[in-house]
Design an enzyme around this catalytic site. Structure first.
Site, PDB file in Angstrom:
ATOM      1  N   ASP A  89      35.299  14.515 -10.678  1.00 52.15           N
ATOM      2  CA  ASP A  89      36.135  15.896 -10.521  1.00 52.15           C
ATOM      3  C   ASP A  89      37.552  15.286 -10.324  1.00 52.15           C
ATOM      4  O   ASP A  89      37.895  14.494  -9.685  1.00 52.15           O
ATOM      5  CB  ASP A  89      35.582  16.642  -9.227  1.00 52.15           C
ATOM      6  CG  ASP A  89      35.738  17.981  -9.471  1.00 52.15           C
ATOM      7  OD1 ASP A  89      36.652  18.396 -10.284  1.00 52.15           O
ATOM      8  OD2 ASP A  89      35.056  18.839  -8.525  1.00 52.15           O
ATOM      9  N   GLY A  91      40.022  16.434  -8.512  1.00 54.02           N
ATOM     10  CA  GLY A  91      40.559  16.637  -7.055  1.00 54.02           C
ATOM     11  C   GLY A  91      41.193  17.973  -6.913  1.00 54.02           C
ATOM     12  O   GLY A  91      41.490  18.125  -5.939  1.00 54.02           O
ATOM     13  N   ASP A 283      26.952  21.529 -10.604  1.00 47.84           N
ATOM     14  CA  ASP A 283      27.182  20.516  -9.417  1.00 47.84           C
ATOM     15  C   ASP A 283      27.303  21.474  -8.148  1.00 47.84           C
ATOM     16  O   ASP A 283      27.979  22.286  -8.542  1.00 47.84           O
ATOM     17  CB  ASP A 283      28.182  19.548  -9.632  1.00 47.84           C
ATOM     18  CG  ASP A 283      29.754  20.154  -9.492  1.00 47.84           C
ATOM     19  OD1 ASP A 283      30.185  20.887 -10.306  1.00 47.84           O
ATOM     20  OD2 ASP A 283      30.260  19.800  -8.244  1.00 47.84           O
ATOM     21  N   CYS A 336       7.471  15.758  -4.739  1.00 47.05           N
ATOM     22  CA  CYS A 336       8.213  14.731  -4.325  1.00 47.05           C
ATOM     23  C   CYS A 336       7.637  13.758  -3.339  1.00 47.05           C
ATOM     24  O   CYS A 336       6.685  14.137  -2.768  1.00 47.05           O
ATOM     25  CB  CYS A 336       9.677  15.346  -3.455  1.00 47.05           C
ATOM     26  SG  CYS A 336       9.266  15.783  -2.140  1.00 47.05           S
ATOM     27  N   HIS A 365      13.447  16.079  -1.280  1.00 48.05           N
ATOM     28  CA  HIS A 365      12.985  17.211  -1.485  1.00 48.05           C
ATOM     29  C   HIS A 365      13.687  18.143  -2.289  1.00 48.05           C
ATOM     30  O   HIS A 365      13.241  18.774  -3.239  1.00 48.05           O
ATOM     31  CB  HIS A 365      11.996  17.764  -0.397  1.00 48.05           C
ATOM     32  CG  HIS A 365      11.605  19.198  -0.483  1.00 48.05           C
ATOM     33  ND1 HIS A 365      10.426  19.652  -1.244  1.00 48.05           N
ATOM     34  CD2 HIS A 365      12.250  20.627  -0.392  1.00 48.05           C
ATOM     35  CE1 HIS A 365      10.315  20.730  -1.383  1.00 48.05           C
ATOM     36  NE2 HIS A 365      11.240  21.409  -0.915  1.00 48.05           N
TER      37      HIS A 365
HETATM   38 ZN   LIG Z   1       8.956  18.316  -1.996  1.00 48.92          ZN
END
Ligand SMILES: [Zn+2]
Length: 382
Positions: A89, A91, A283, A336, A365
């Site tokens: 990015d 800035g 993002d 996860c 997670h």
């Molecule tokens: Zn998870």
């Protein structure tokens, strides 16, 4: 502009970007490794969650560890041990936030942004040219033009000034990008040949909530020519709601084959909404920050069959004492490391004793949730 490496489908929707550090499937969510790290995780952890690329920030990195240190270490990929694509990015948003918060921290002129963050021992000047030089020296895969950011509540005069400055700066950014790349290509036979494709250059469409200004900004940036574009300005209103109308309108101003980054959009429902409008990159610090605060994204249904509408996800607040004896994972639908191995009770305990393992497991997670979300979006939008 220059020939780009963007793969599209028949409706011209971009499907993948070929970048110096590998391909990037779209849509994609990029965790913010603002200071060169996704807090608590190393590259192996990120890869285990399915993260394909990260976003870093010139504003922070030029302060710590400093541009000369990054350059001496051979760029961001080598310095931080991340071999996959990095988006940087410019800035612009951070300086806007800093000055907006308190004008004594900095000022904005035609030349660039002068800022002096609290605690810093010196002032920093970020010009359009400097922002491009830094991003290219850092080895970024997607370079973003320095822009003059606003939010929708600012005055019409401020929005006009922001668009005029953003366009002027984008022109300077492109000139700097092209001359730097030409120089690097010329030096390609030396000890540091340019690795494969060149980075992509994105410009940012400003204009606040004013359709005419957004249109003017998009048209001028299109005429300069860029590989992709970013949605400029804070994407939420003062109540935290997504500015859907102007965000959809802004996407329509840019031809569908150009990738568009919904900068700062990270709330899962907002990502689904924006992806359906045609945005391709996202993002945010939100999933990782939420994780550290015990706010865990929870799939309520199997992602492989979810339409991503209605109550497909919820939040688990791990600090709640109701979890003290709960012997099940955060979500039965999550694969996860945390959900496969640990119970809510154990996570609740780790949170209460403030162990660093909590931050790692919770962050992995929440990022795995985001990766499952984009994987499902790719299927639904195909
Ligand atoms: Zn998870």
């Amino acid at each position: 502009m220059m020939r780009t490496a963007i793969e599209s489908d028949r409706s011209k929707r971009p499907l993948a970007l070929q970048l110096p550090h590998g391909p990037l499937q779209l849509p994609i969510f990029l965790p913010d490794a603002t200071q060169g790290v996704v807090r608590g995780l190393d590259a192996g952890d990120l890869q285990r969650t399915g993260v394909e690329a990260v976003q870093m920030n010139v504003f922070h990195l030029m302060q710590k560890p400093g541009s000369s240190a990054i350059k001496a270490l051979g760029g961001l990929h080598h310095a931080f041990g991340w071999p996959h694509p990095i988006v940087t990015d410019s800035g612009g948003f951070q300086v806007y936030s800093l000055i907006h918060q308190n004008p004594r921290y900095g000022s904005l002129t035609e030349r660039g942004m002068l800022f002096h963050p609290e605690g810093a021992t010196r002032r920093f000047l970020l010009t359009p040219e400097k922002s491009i030089q830094l991003q290219m020296e850092y080895g970024a895969d997607i370079v973003i033009c320095l822009d003059d950011c606003t939010d929708v509540d600012q005055s019409p005069a401020t929005q006009q000034e922001s668009v005029a400055r953003t366009v002027k700066w984008a022109r300077r950014c492109k000139a700097e990008f092209e001359s730097r790349w030409a120089l690097r290509a010329k030096q390609g036979r030396d000890q540091r040949p340019a690795p494969g494709p060149r980075p992509l250059l994105f410009a940012v469409v400003q204009g606040g909530g004013d359709r005419d200004l957004r249109q003017r900004c998009a048209a001028e940036l299109m005429s300069i020519g860029f590989d992709g574009f970013g949605l400029g300005g804070w994407p939420l209103d003062s109540k935290g709601h997504l500015l859907q109308d102007i965000i959809a309108y802004t996407r329509e101003l840019i031809p569908a084959q150009f990738p568009m980054h919904a900068l700062g959009v990270g709330q899962p429902a907002n990502i689904v909404t924006c992806a359906r409008m045609g945005y391709n990159l996202f993002d945010s610090t939100m999933p990782t920050r939420d994780a550290r605060h015990g706010r865990l994204l929870t799939l309520n249904e199997a992602p492989a069959s979810s339409a991503l509408t209605g109550d497909w996800y919820s939040y688990t607040y791990i600090q709640d004492s109701k979890y003290i004896r709960m012997d099940r994972p955060i979500s039965a639908h999550c694969d996860c490391l945390c959900c496969r191995n640990y119970s809510l009770a154990y996570l609740h305990h780790l949170y209460r004793v403030s162990d660093s393992l909590f931050y790692r497991l919770a962050t992995m997670h929440n990022l795995r949730f985001m990766m499952q979300l984009v994987a499902r979006l790719r299927e639904l939008l195909a």
